[in-house]
Every structure is written in C-alpha cells, then in structure tokens.
Enzyme design. Structure first.
Site, PDB file in Angstrom:
ATOM      1  N   ASP A 195      11.056  54.211  15.097  1.00  0.00           N
ATOM      2  CA  ASP A 195      10.015  53.384  15.713  1.00  0.00           C
ATOM      3  C   ASP A 195       9.718  52.160  14.848  1.00  0.00           C
ATOM      4  O   ASP A 195       9.584  51.045  15.364  1.00  0.00           O
ATOM      5  CB  ASP A 195       8.743  54.208  15.941  1.00  0.00           C
ATOM      6  CG  ASP A 195       7.657  53.392  16.602  1.00  0.00           C
ATOM      7  OD1 ASP A 195       7.839  53.035  17.785  1.00  0.00           O
ATOM      8  OD2 ASP A 195       6.640  53.106  15.942  1.00  0.00           O
ATOM      9  N   ASP A 211      15.207  55.210  18.774  1.00  0.00           N
ATOM     10  CA  ASP A 211      13.981  54.849  19.483  1.00  0.00           C
ATOM     11  C   ASP A 211      14.132  53.424  19.982  1.00  0.00           C
ATOM     12  O   ASP A 211      14.905  52.629  19.433  1.00  0.00           O
ATOM     13  CB  ASP A 211      12.760  54.966  18.561  1.00  0.00           C
ATOM     14  CG  ASP A 211      11.437  54.965  19.327  1.00  0.00           C
ATOM     15  OD1 ASP A 211      11.448  55.207  20.556  1.00  0.00           O
ATOM     16  OD2 ASP A 211      10.395  54.721  18.705  1.00  0.00           O
ATOM     17  N   ASP A 226      12.876  60.167  21.539  1.00  0.00           N
ATOM     18  CA  ASP A 226      11.608  60.470  22.196  1.00  0.00           C
ATOM     19  C   ASP A 226      11.626  59.995  23.650  1.00  0.00           C
ATOM     20  O   ASP A 226      10.603  59.973  24.317  1.00  0.00           O
ATOM     21  CB  ASP A 226      10.420  59.882  21.429  1.00  0.00           C
ATOM     22  CG  ASP A 226      10.420  58.371  21.364  1.00  0.00           C
ATOM     23  OD1 ASP A 226      11.285  57.714  21.988  1.00  0.00           O
ATOM     24  OD2 ASP A 226       9.549  57.819  20.656  1.00  0.00           O
ATOM     25  N   HIS A 281       5.524  59.450  18.282  1.00  0.00           N
ATOM     26  CA  HIS A 281       4.267  59.210  17.563  1.00  0.00           C
ATOM     27  C   HIS A 281       3.543  60.515  17.239  1.00  0.00           C
ATOM     28  O   HIS A 281       2.331  60.602  17.320  1.00  0.00           O
ATOM     29  CB  HIS A 281       3.375  58.252  18.346  1.00  0.00           C
ATOM     30  CG  HIS A 281       4.084  57.011  18.775  1.00  0.00           C
ATOM     31  ND1 HIS A 281       4.407  56.004  17.893  1.00  0.00           N
ATOM     32  CD2 HIS A 281       4.588  56.635  19.974  1.00  0.00           C
ATOM     33  CE1 HIS A 281       5.055  55.052  18.547  1.00  0.00           C
ATOM     34  NE2 HIS A 281       5.186  55.415  19.800  1.00  0.00           N
TER      35      HIS A 281
END
Length: 155
Positions: free
Chosen positions: A135, A5, A70, A125
C-alpha cells in the site's frame, strides 16, 4: 511469495501499484524485491491488476507462488472461476455486460500461466505487514511526479 496492492486517488484519477516478492534462491539465501509504478489517470481495479501482473511478470522461471492481495476482485476472478465464465461468454459478465479491464485480465492470465499460482486474499489496512508495504509503494507511486500513461484506460 508475492504480495500486491493497487491505489487510485479518485476513481478514476492518479494511481499506482506496489508489489513485494520474497523468495529463497538455490543457494539458500533469502531475497526480496519491491516493484511499483504510478499512472496519471487510471482506476483502483486496474492498479490492483497491475500489482499482480508486475509480480508475476518479474518471475524468471516457472514456479509455485502464493500471490497475496487485498483485492477480492482479483482473487475471486481466479478462485471462484469468474475468468472461465467471462471467456466462455466472449468476455461478457453473467449479466451479459462487457467485462471491464479485459486488456489487463488477458495480461494477468498470460503472466500467471507458466506458474502454479495460489491466490490468497487478506483484509486491507488491517496490519498485515507486506500488504501495508505494498500500500505504501502504491500510494507513493500514485503521488509521484513521473506518472505513466495507462494506455488501456486513457487510450
């Protein structure tokens, strides 16, 4: 397995990446490694690329790896063939604009080349444990004090 990420506090602004590598050694034991770094001025997309780069550059021998991120920007470039088109057009987009972050795309292509990489996208998320950990690593790195210079962005 690898997850990555990227994060940027402002775009551009301070940023960081985080990656988690998990593998089973020849002895059958499970191993995990976390990698992160922060940069004083960069973009979110550059940090998404750096997360994947760091994961793949950490691999010591050619292997099959599932790279989960992501970032649709990163996944689509591989899975939808964007990179081949960019290269064919001399690093220009379909609309003839210069591709951004060519320095990191070239580095990522080189890092991926010895491996059999499967690119997987997950929604950010959304409670995916490894993505959430990446993250955390990325945002902590972005908020850190020992920030590096993103030469490709700043220089």
């Amino acid at each position: 397995m690898a997850w990555s990420d990227g994060s940027s506090r402002g775009n551009p602004g301070p940023g960081g990446f985080g990656t988690v590598l998990r593998y089973t050694g020849p002895d059958g034991r499970a191993h995990e490694r976390e990698i992160s770094a922060g940069y004083r001025r960069t973009t979110n997309n550059r940090m998404e690329l750096m997360g994947a780069i760091a994961a793949l550059e950490a691999l010591r021998r050619p292997c099959a790896v599932t790279m989960t991120t992501d970032s649709q920007y990163v996944c689509n470039a591989f899975n939808k063939g964007w990179i081949a088109g960019w290269q064919r057009r001399g690093w220009k987009t379909a609309s003839k604009q210069p591709v951004k972050n060519v320095d990191l795309w070239e580095r990522l292509i080189a890092a991926a080349s010895p491996h059999d990489v499967t690119w997987v996208w997950v929604k950010g998320h959304a409670g995916h444990a490894e993505n959430e950990r990446c993250d955390e690593l990325a945002t902590s790195a972005a908020d850190g004090s020992a920030l590096l210079e993103d030469v490709g962005f700043e220089g």
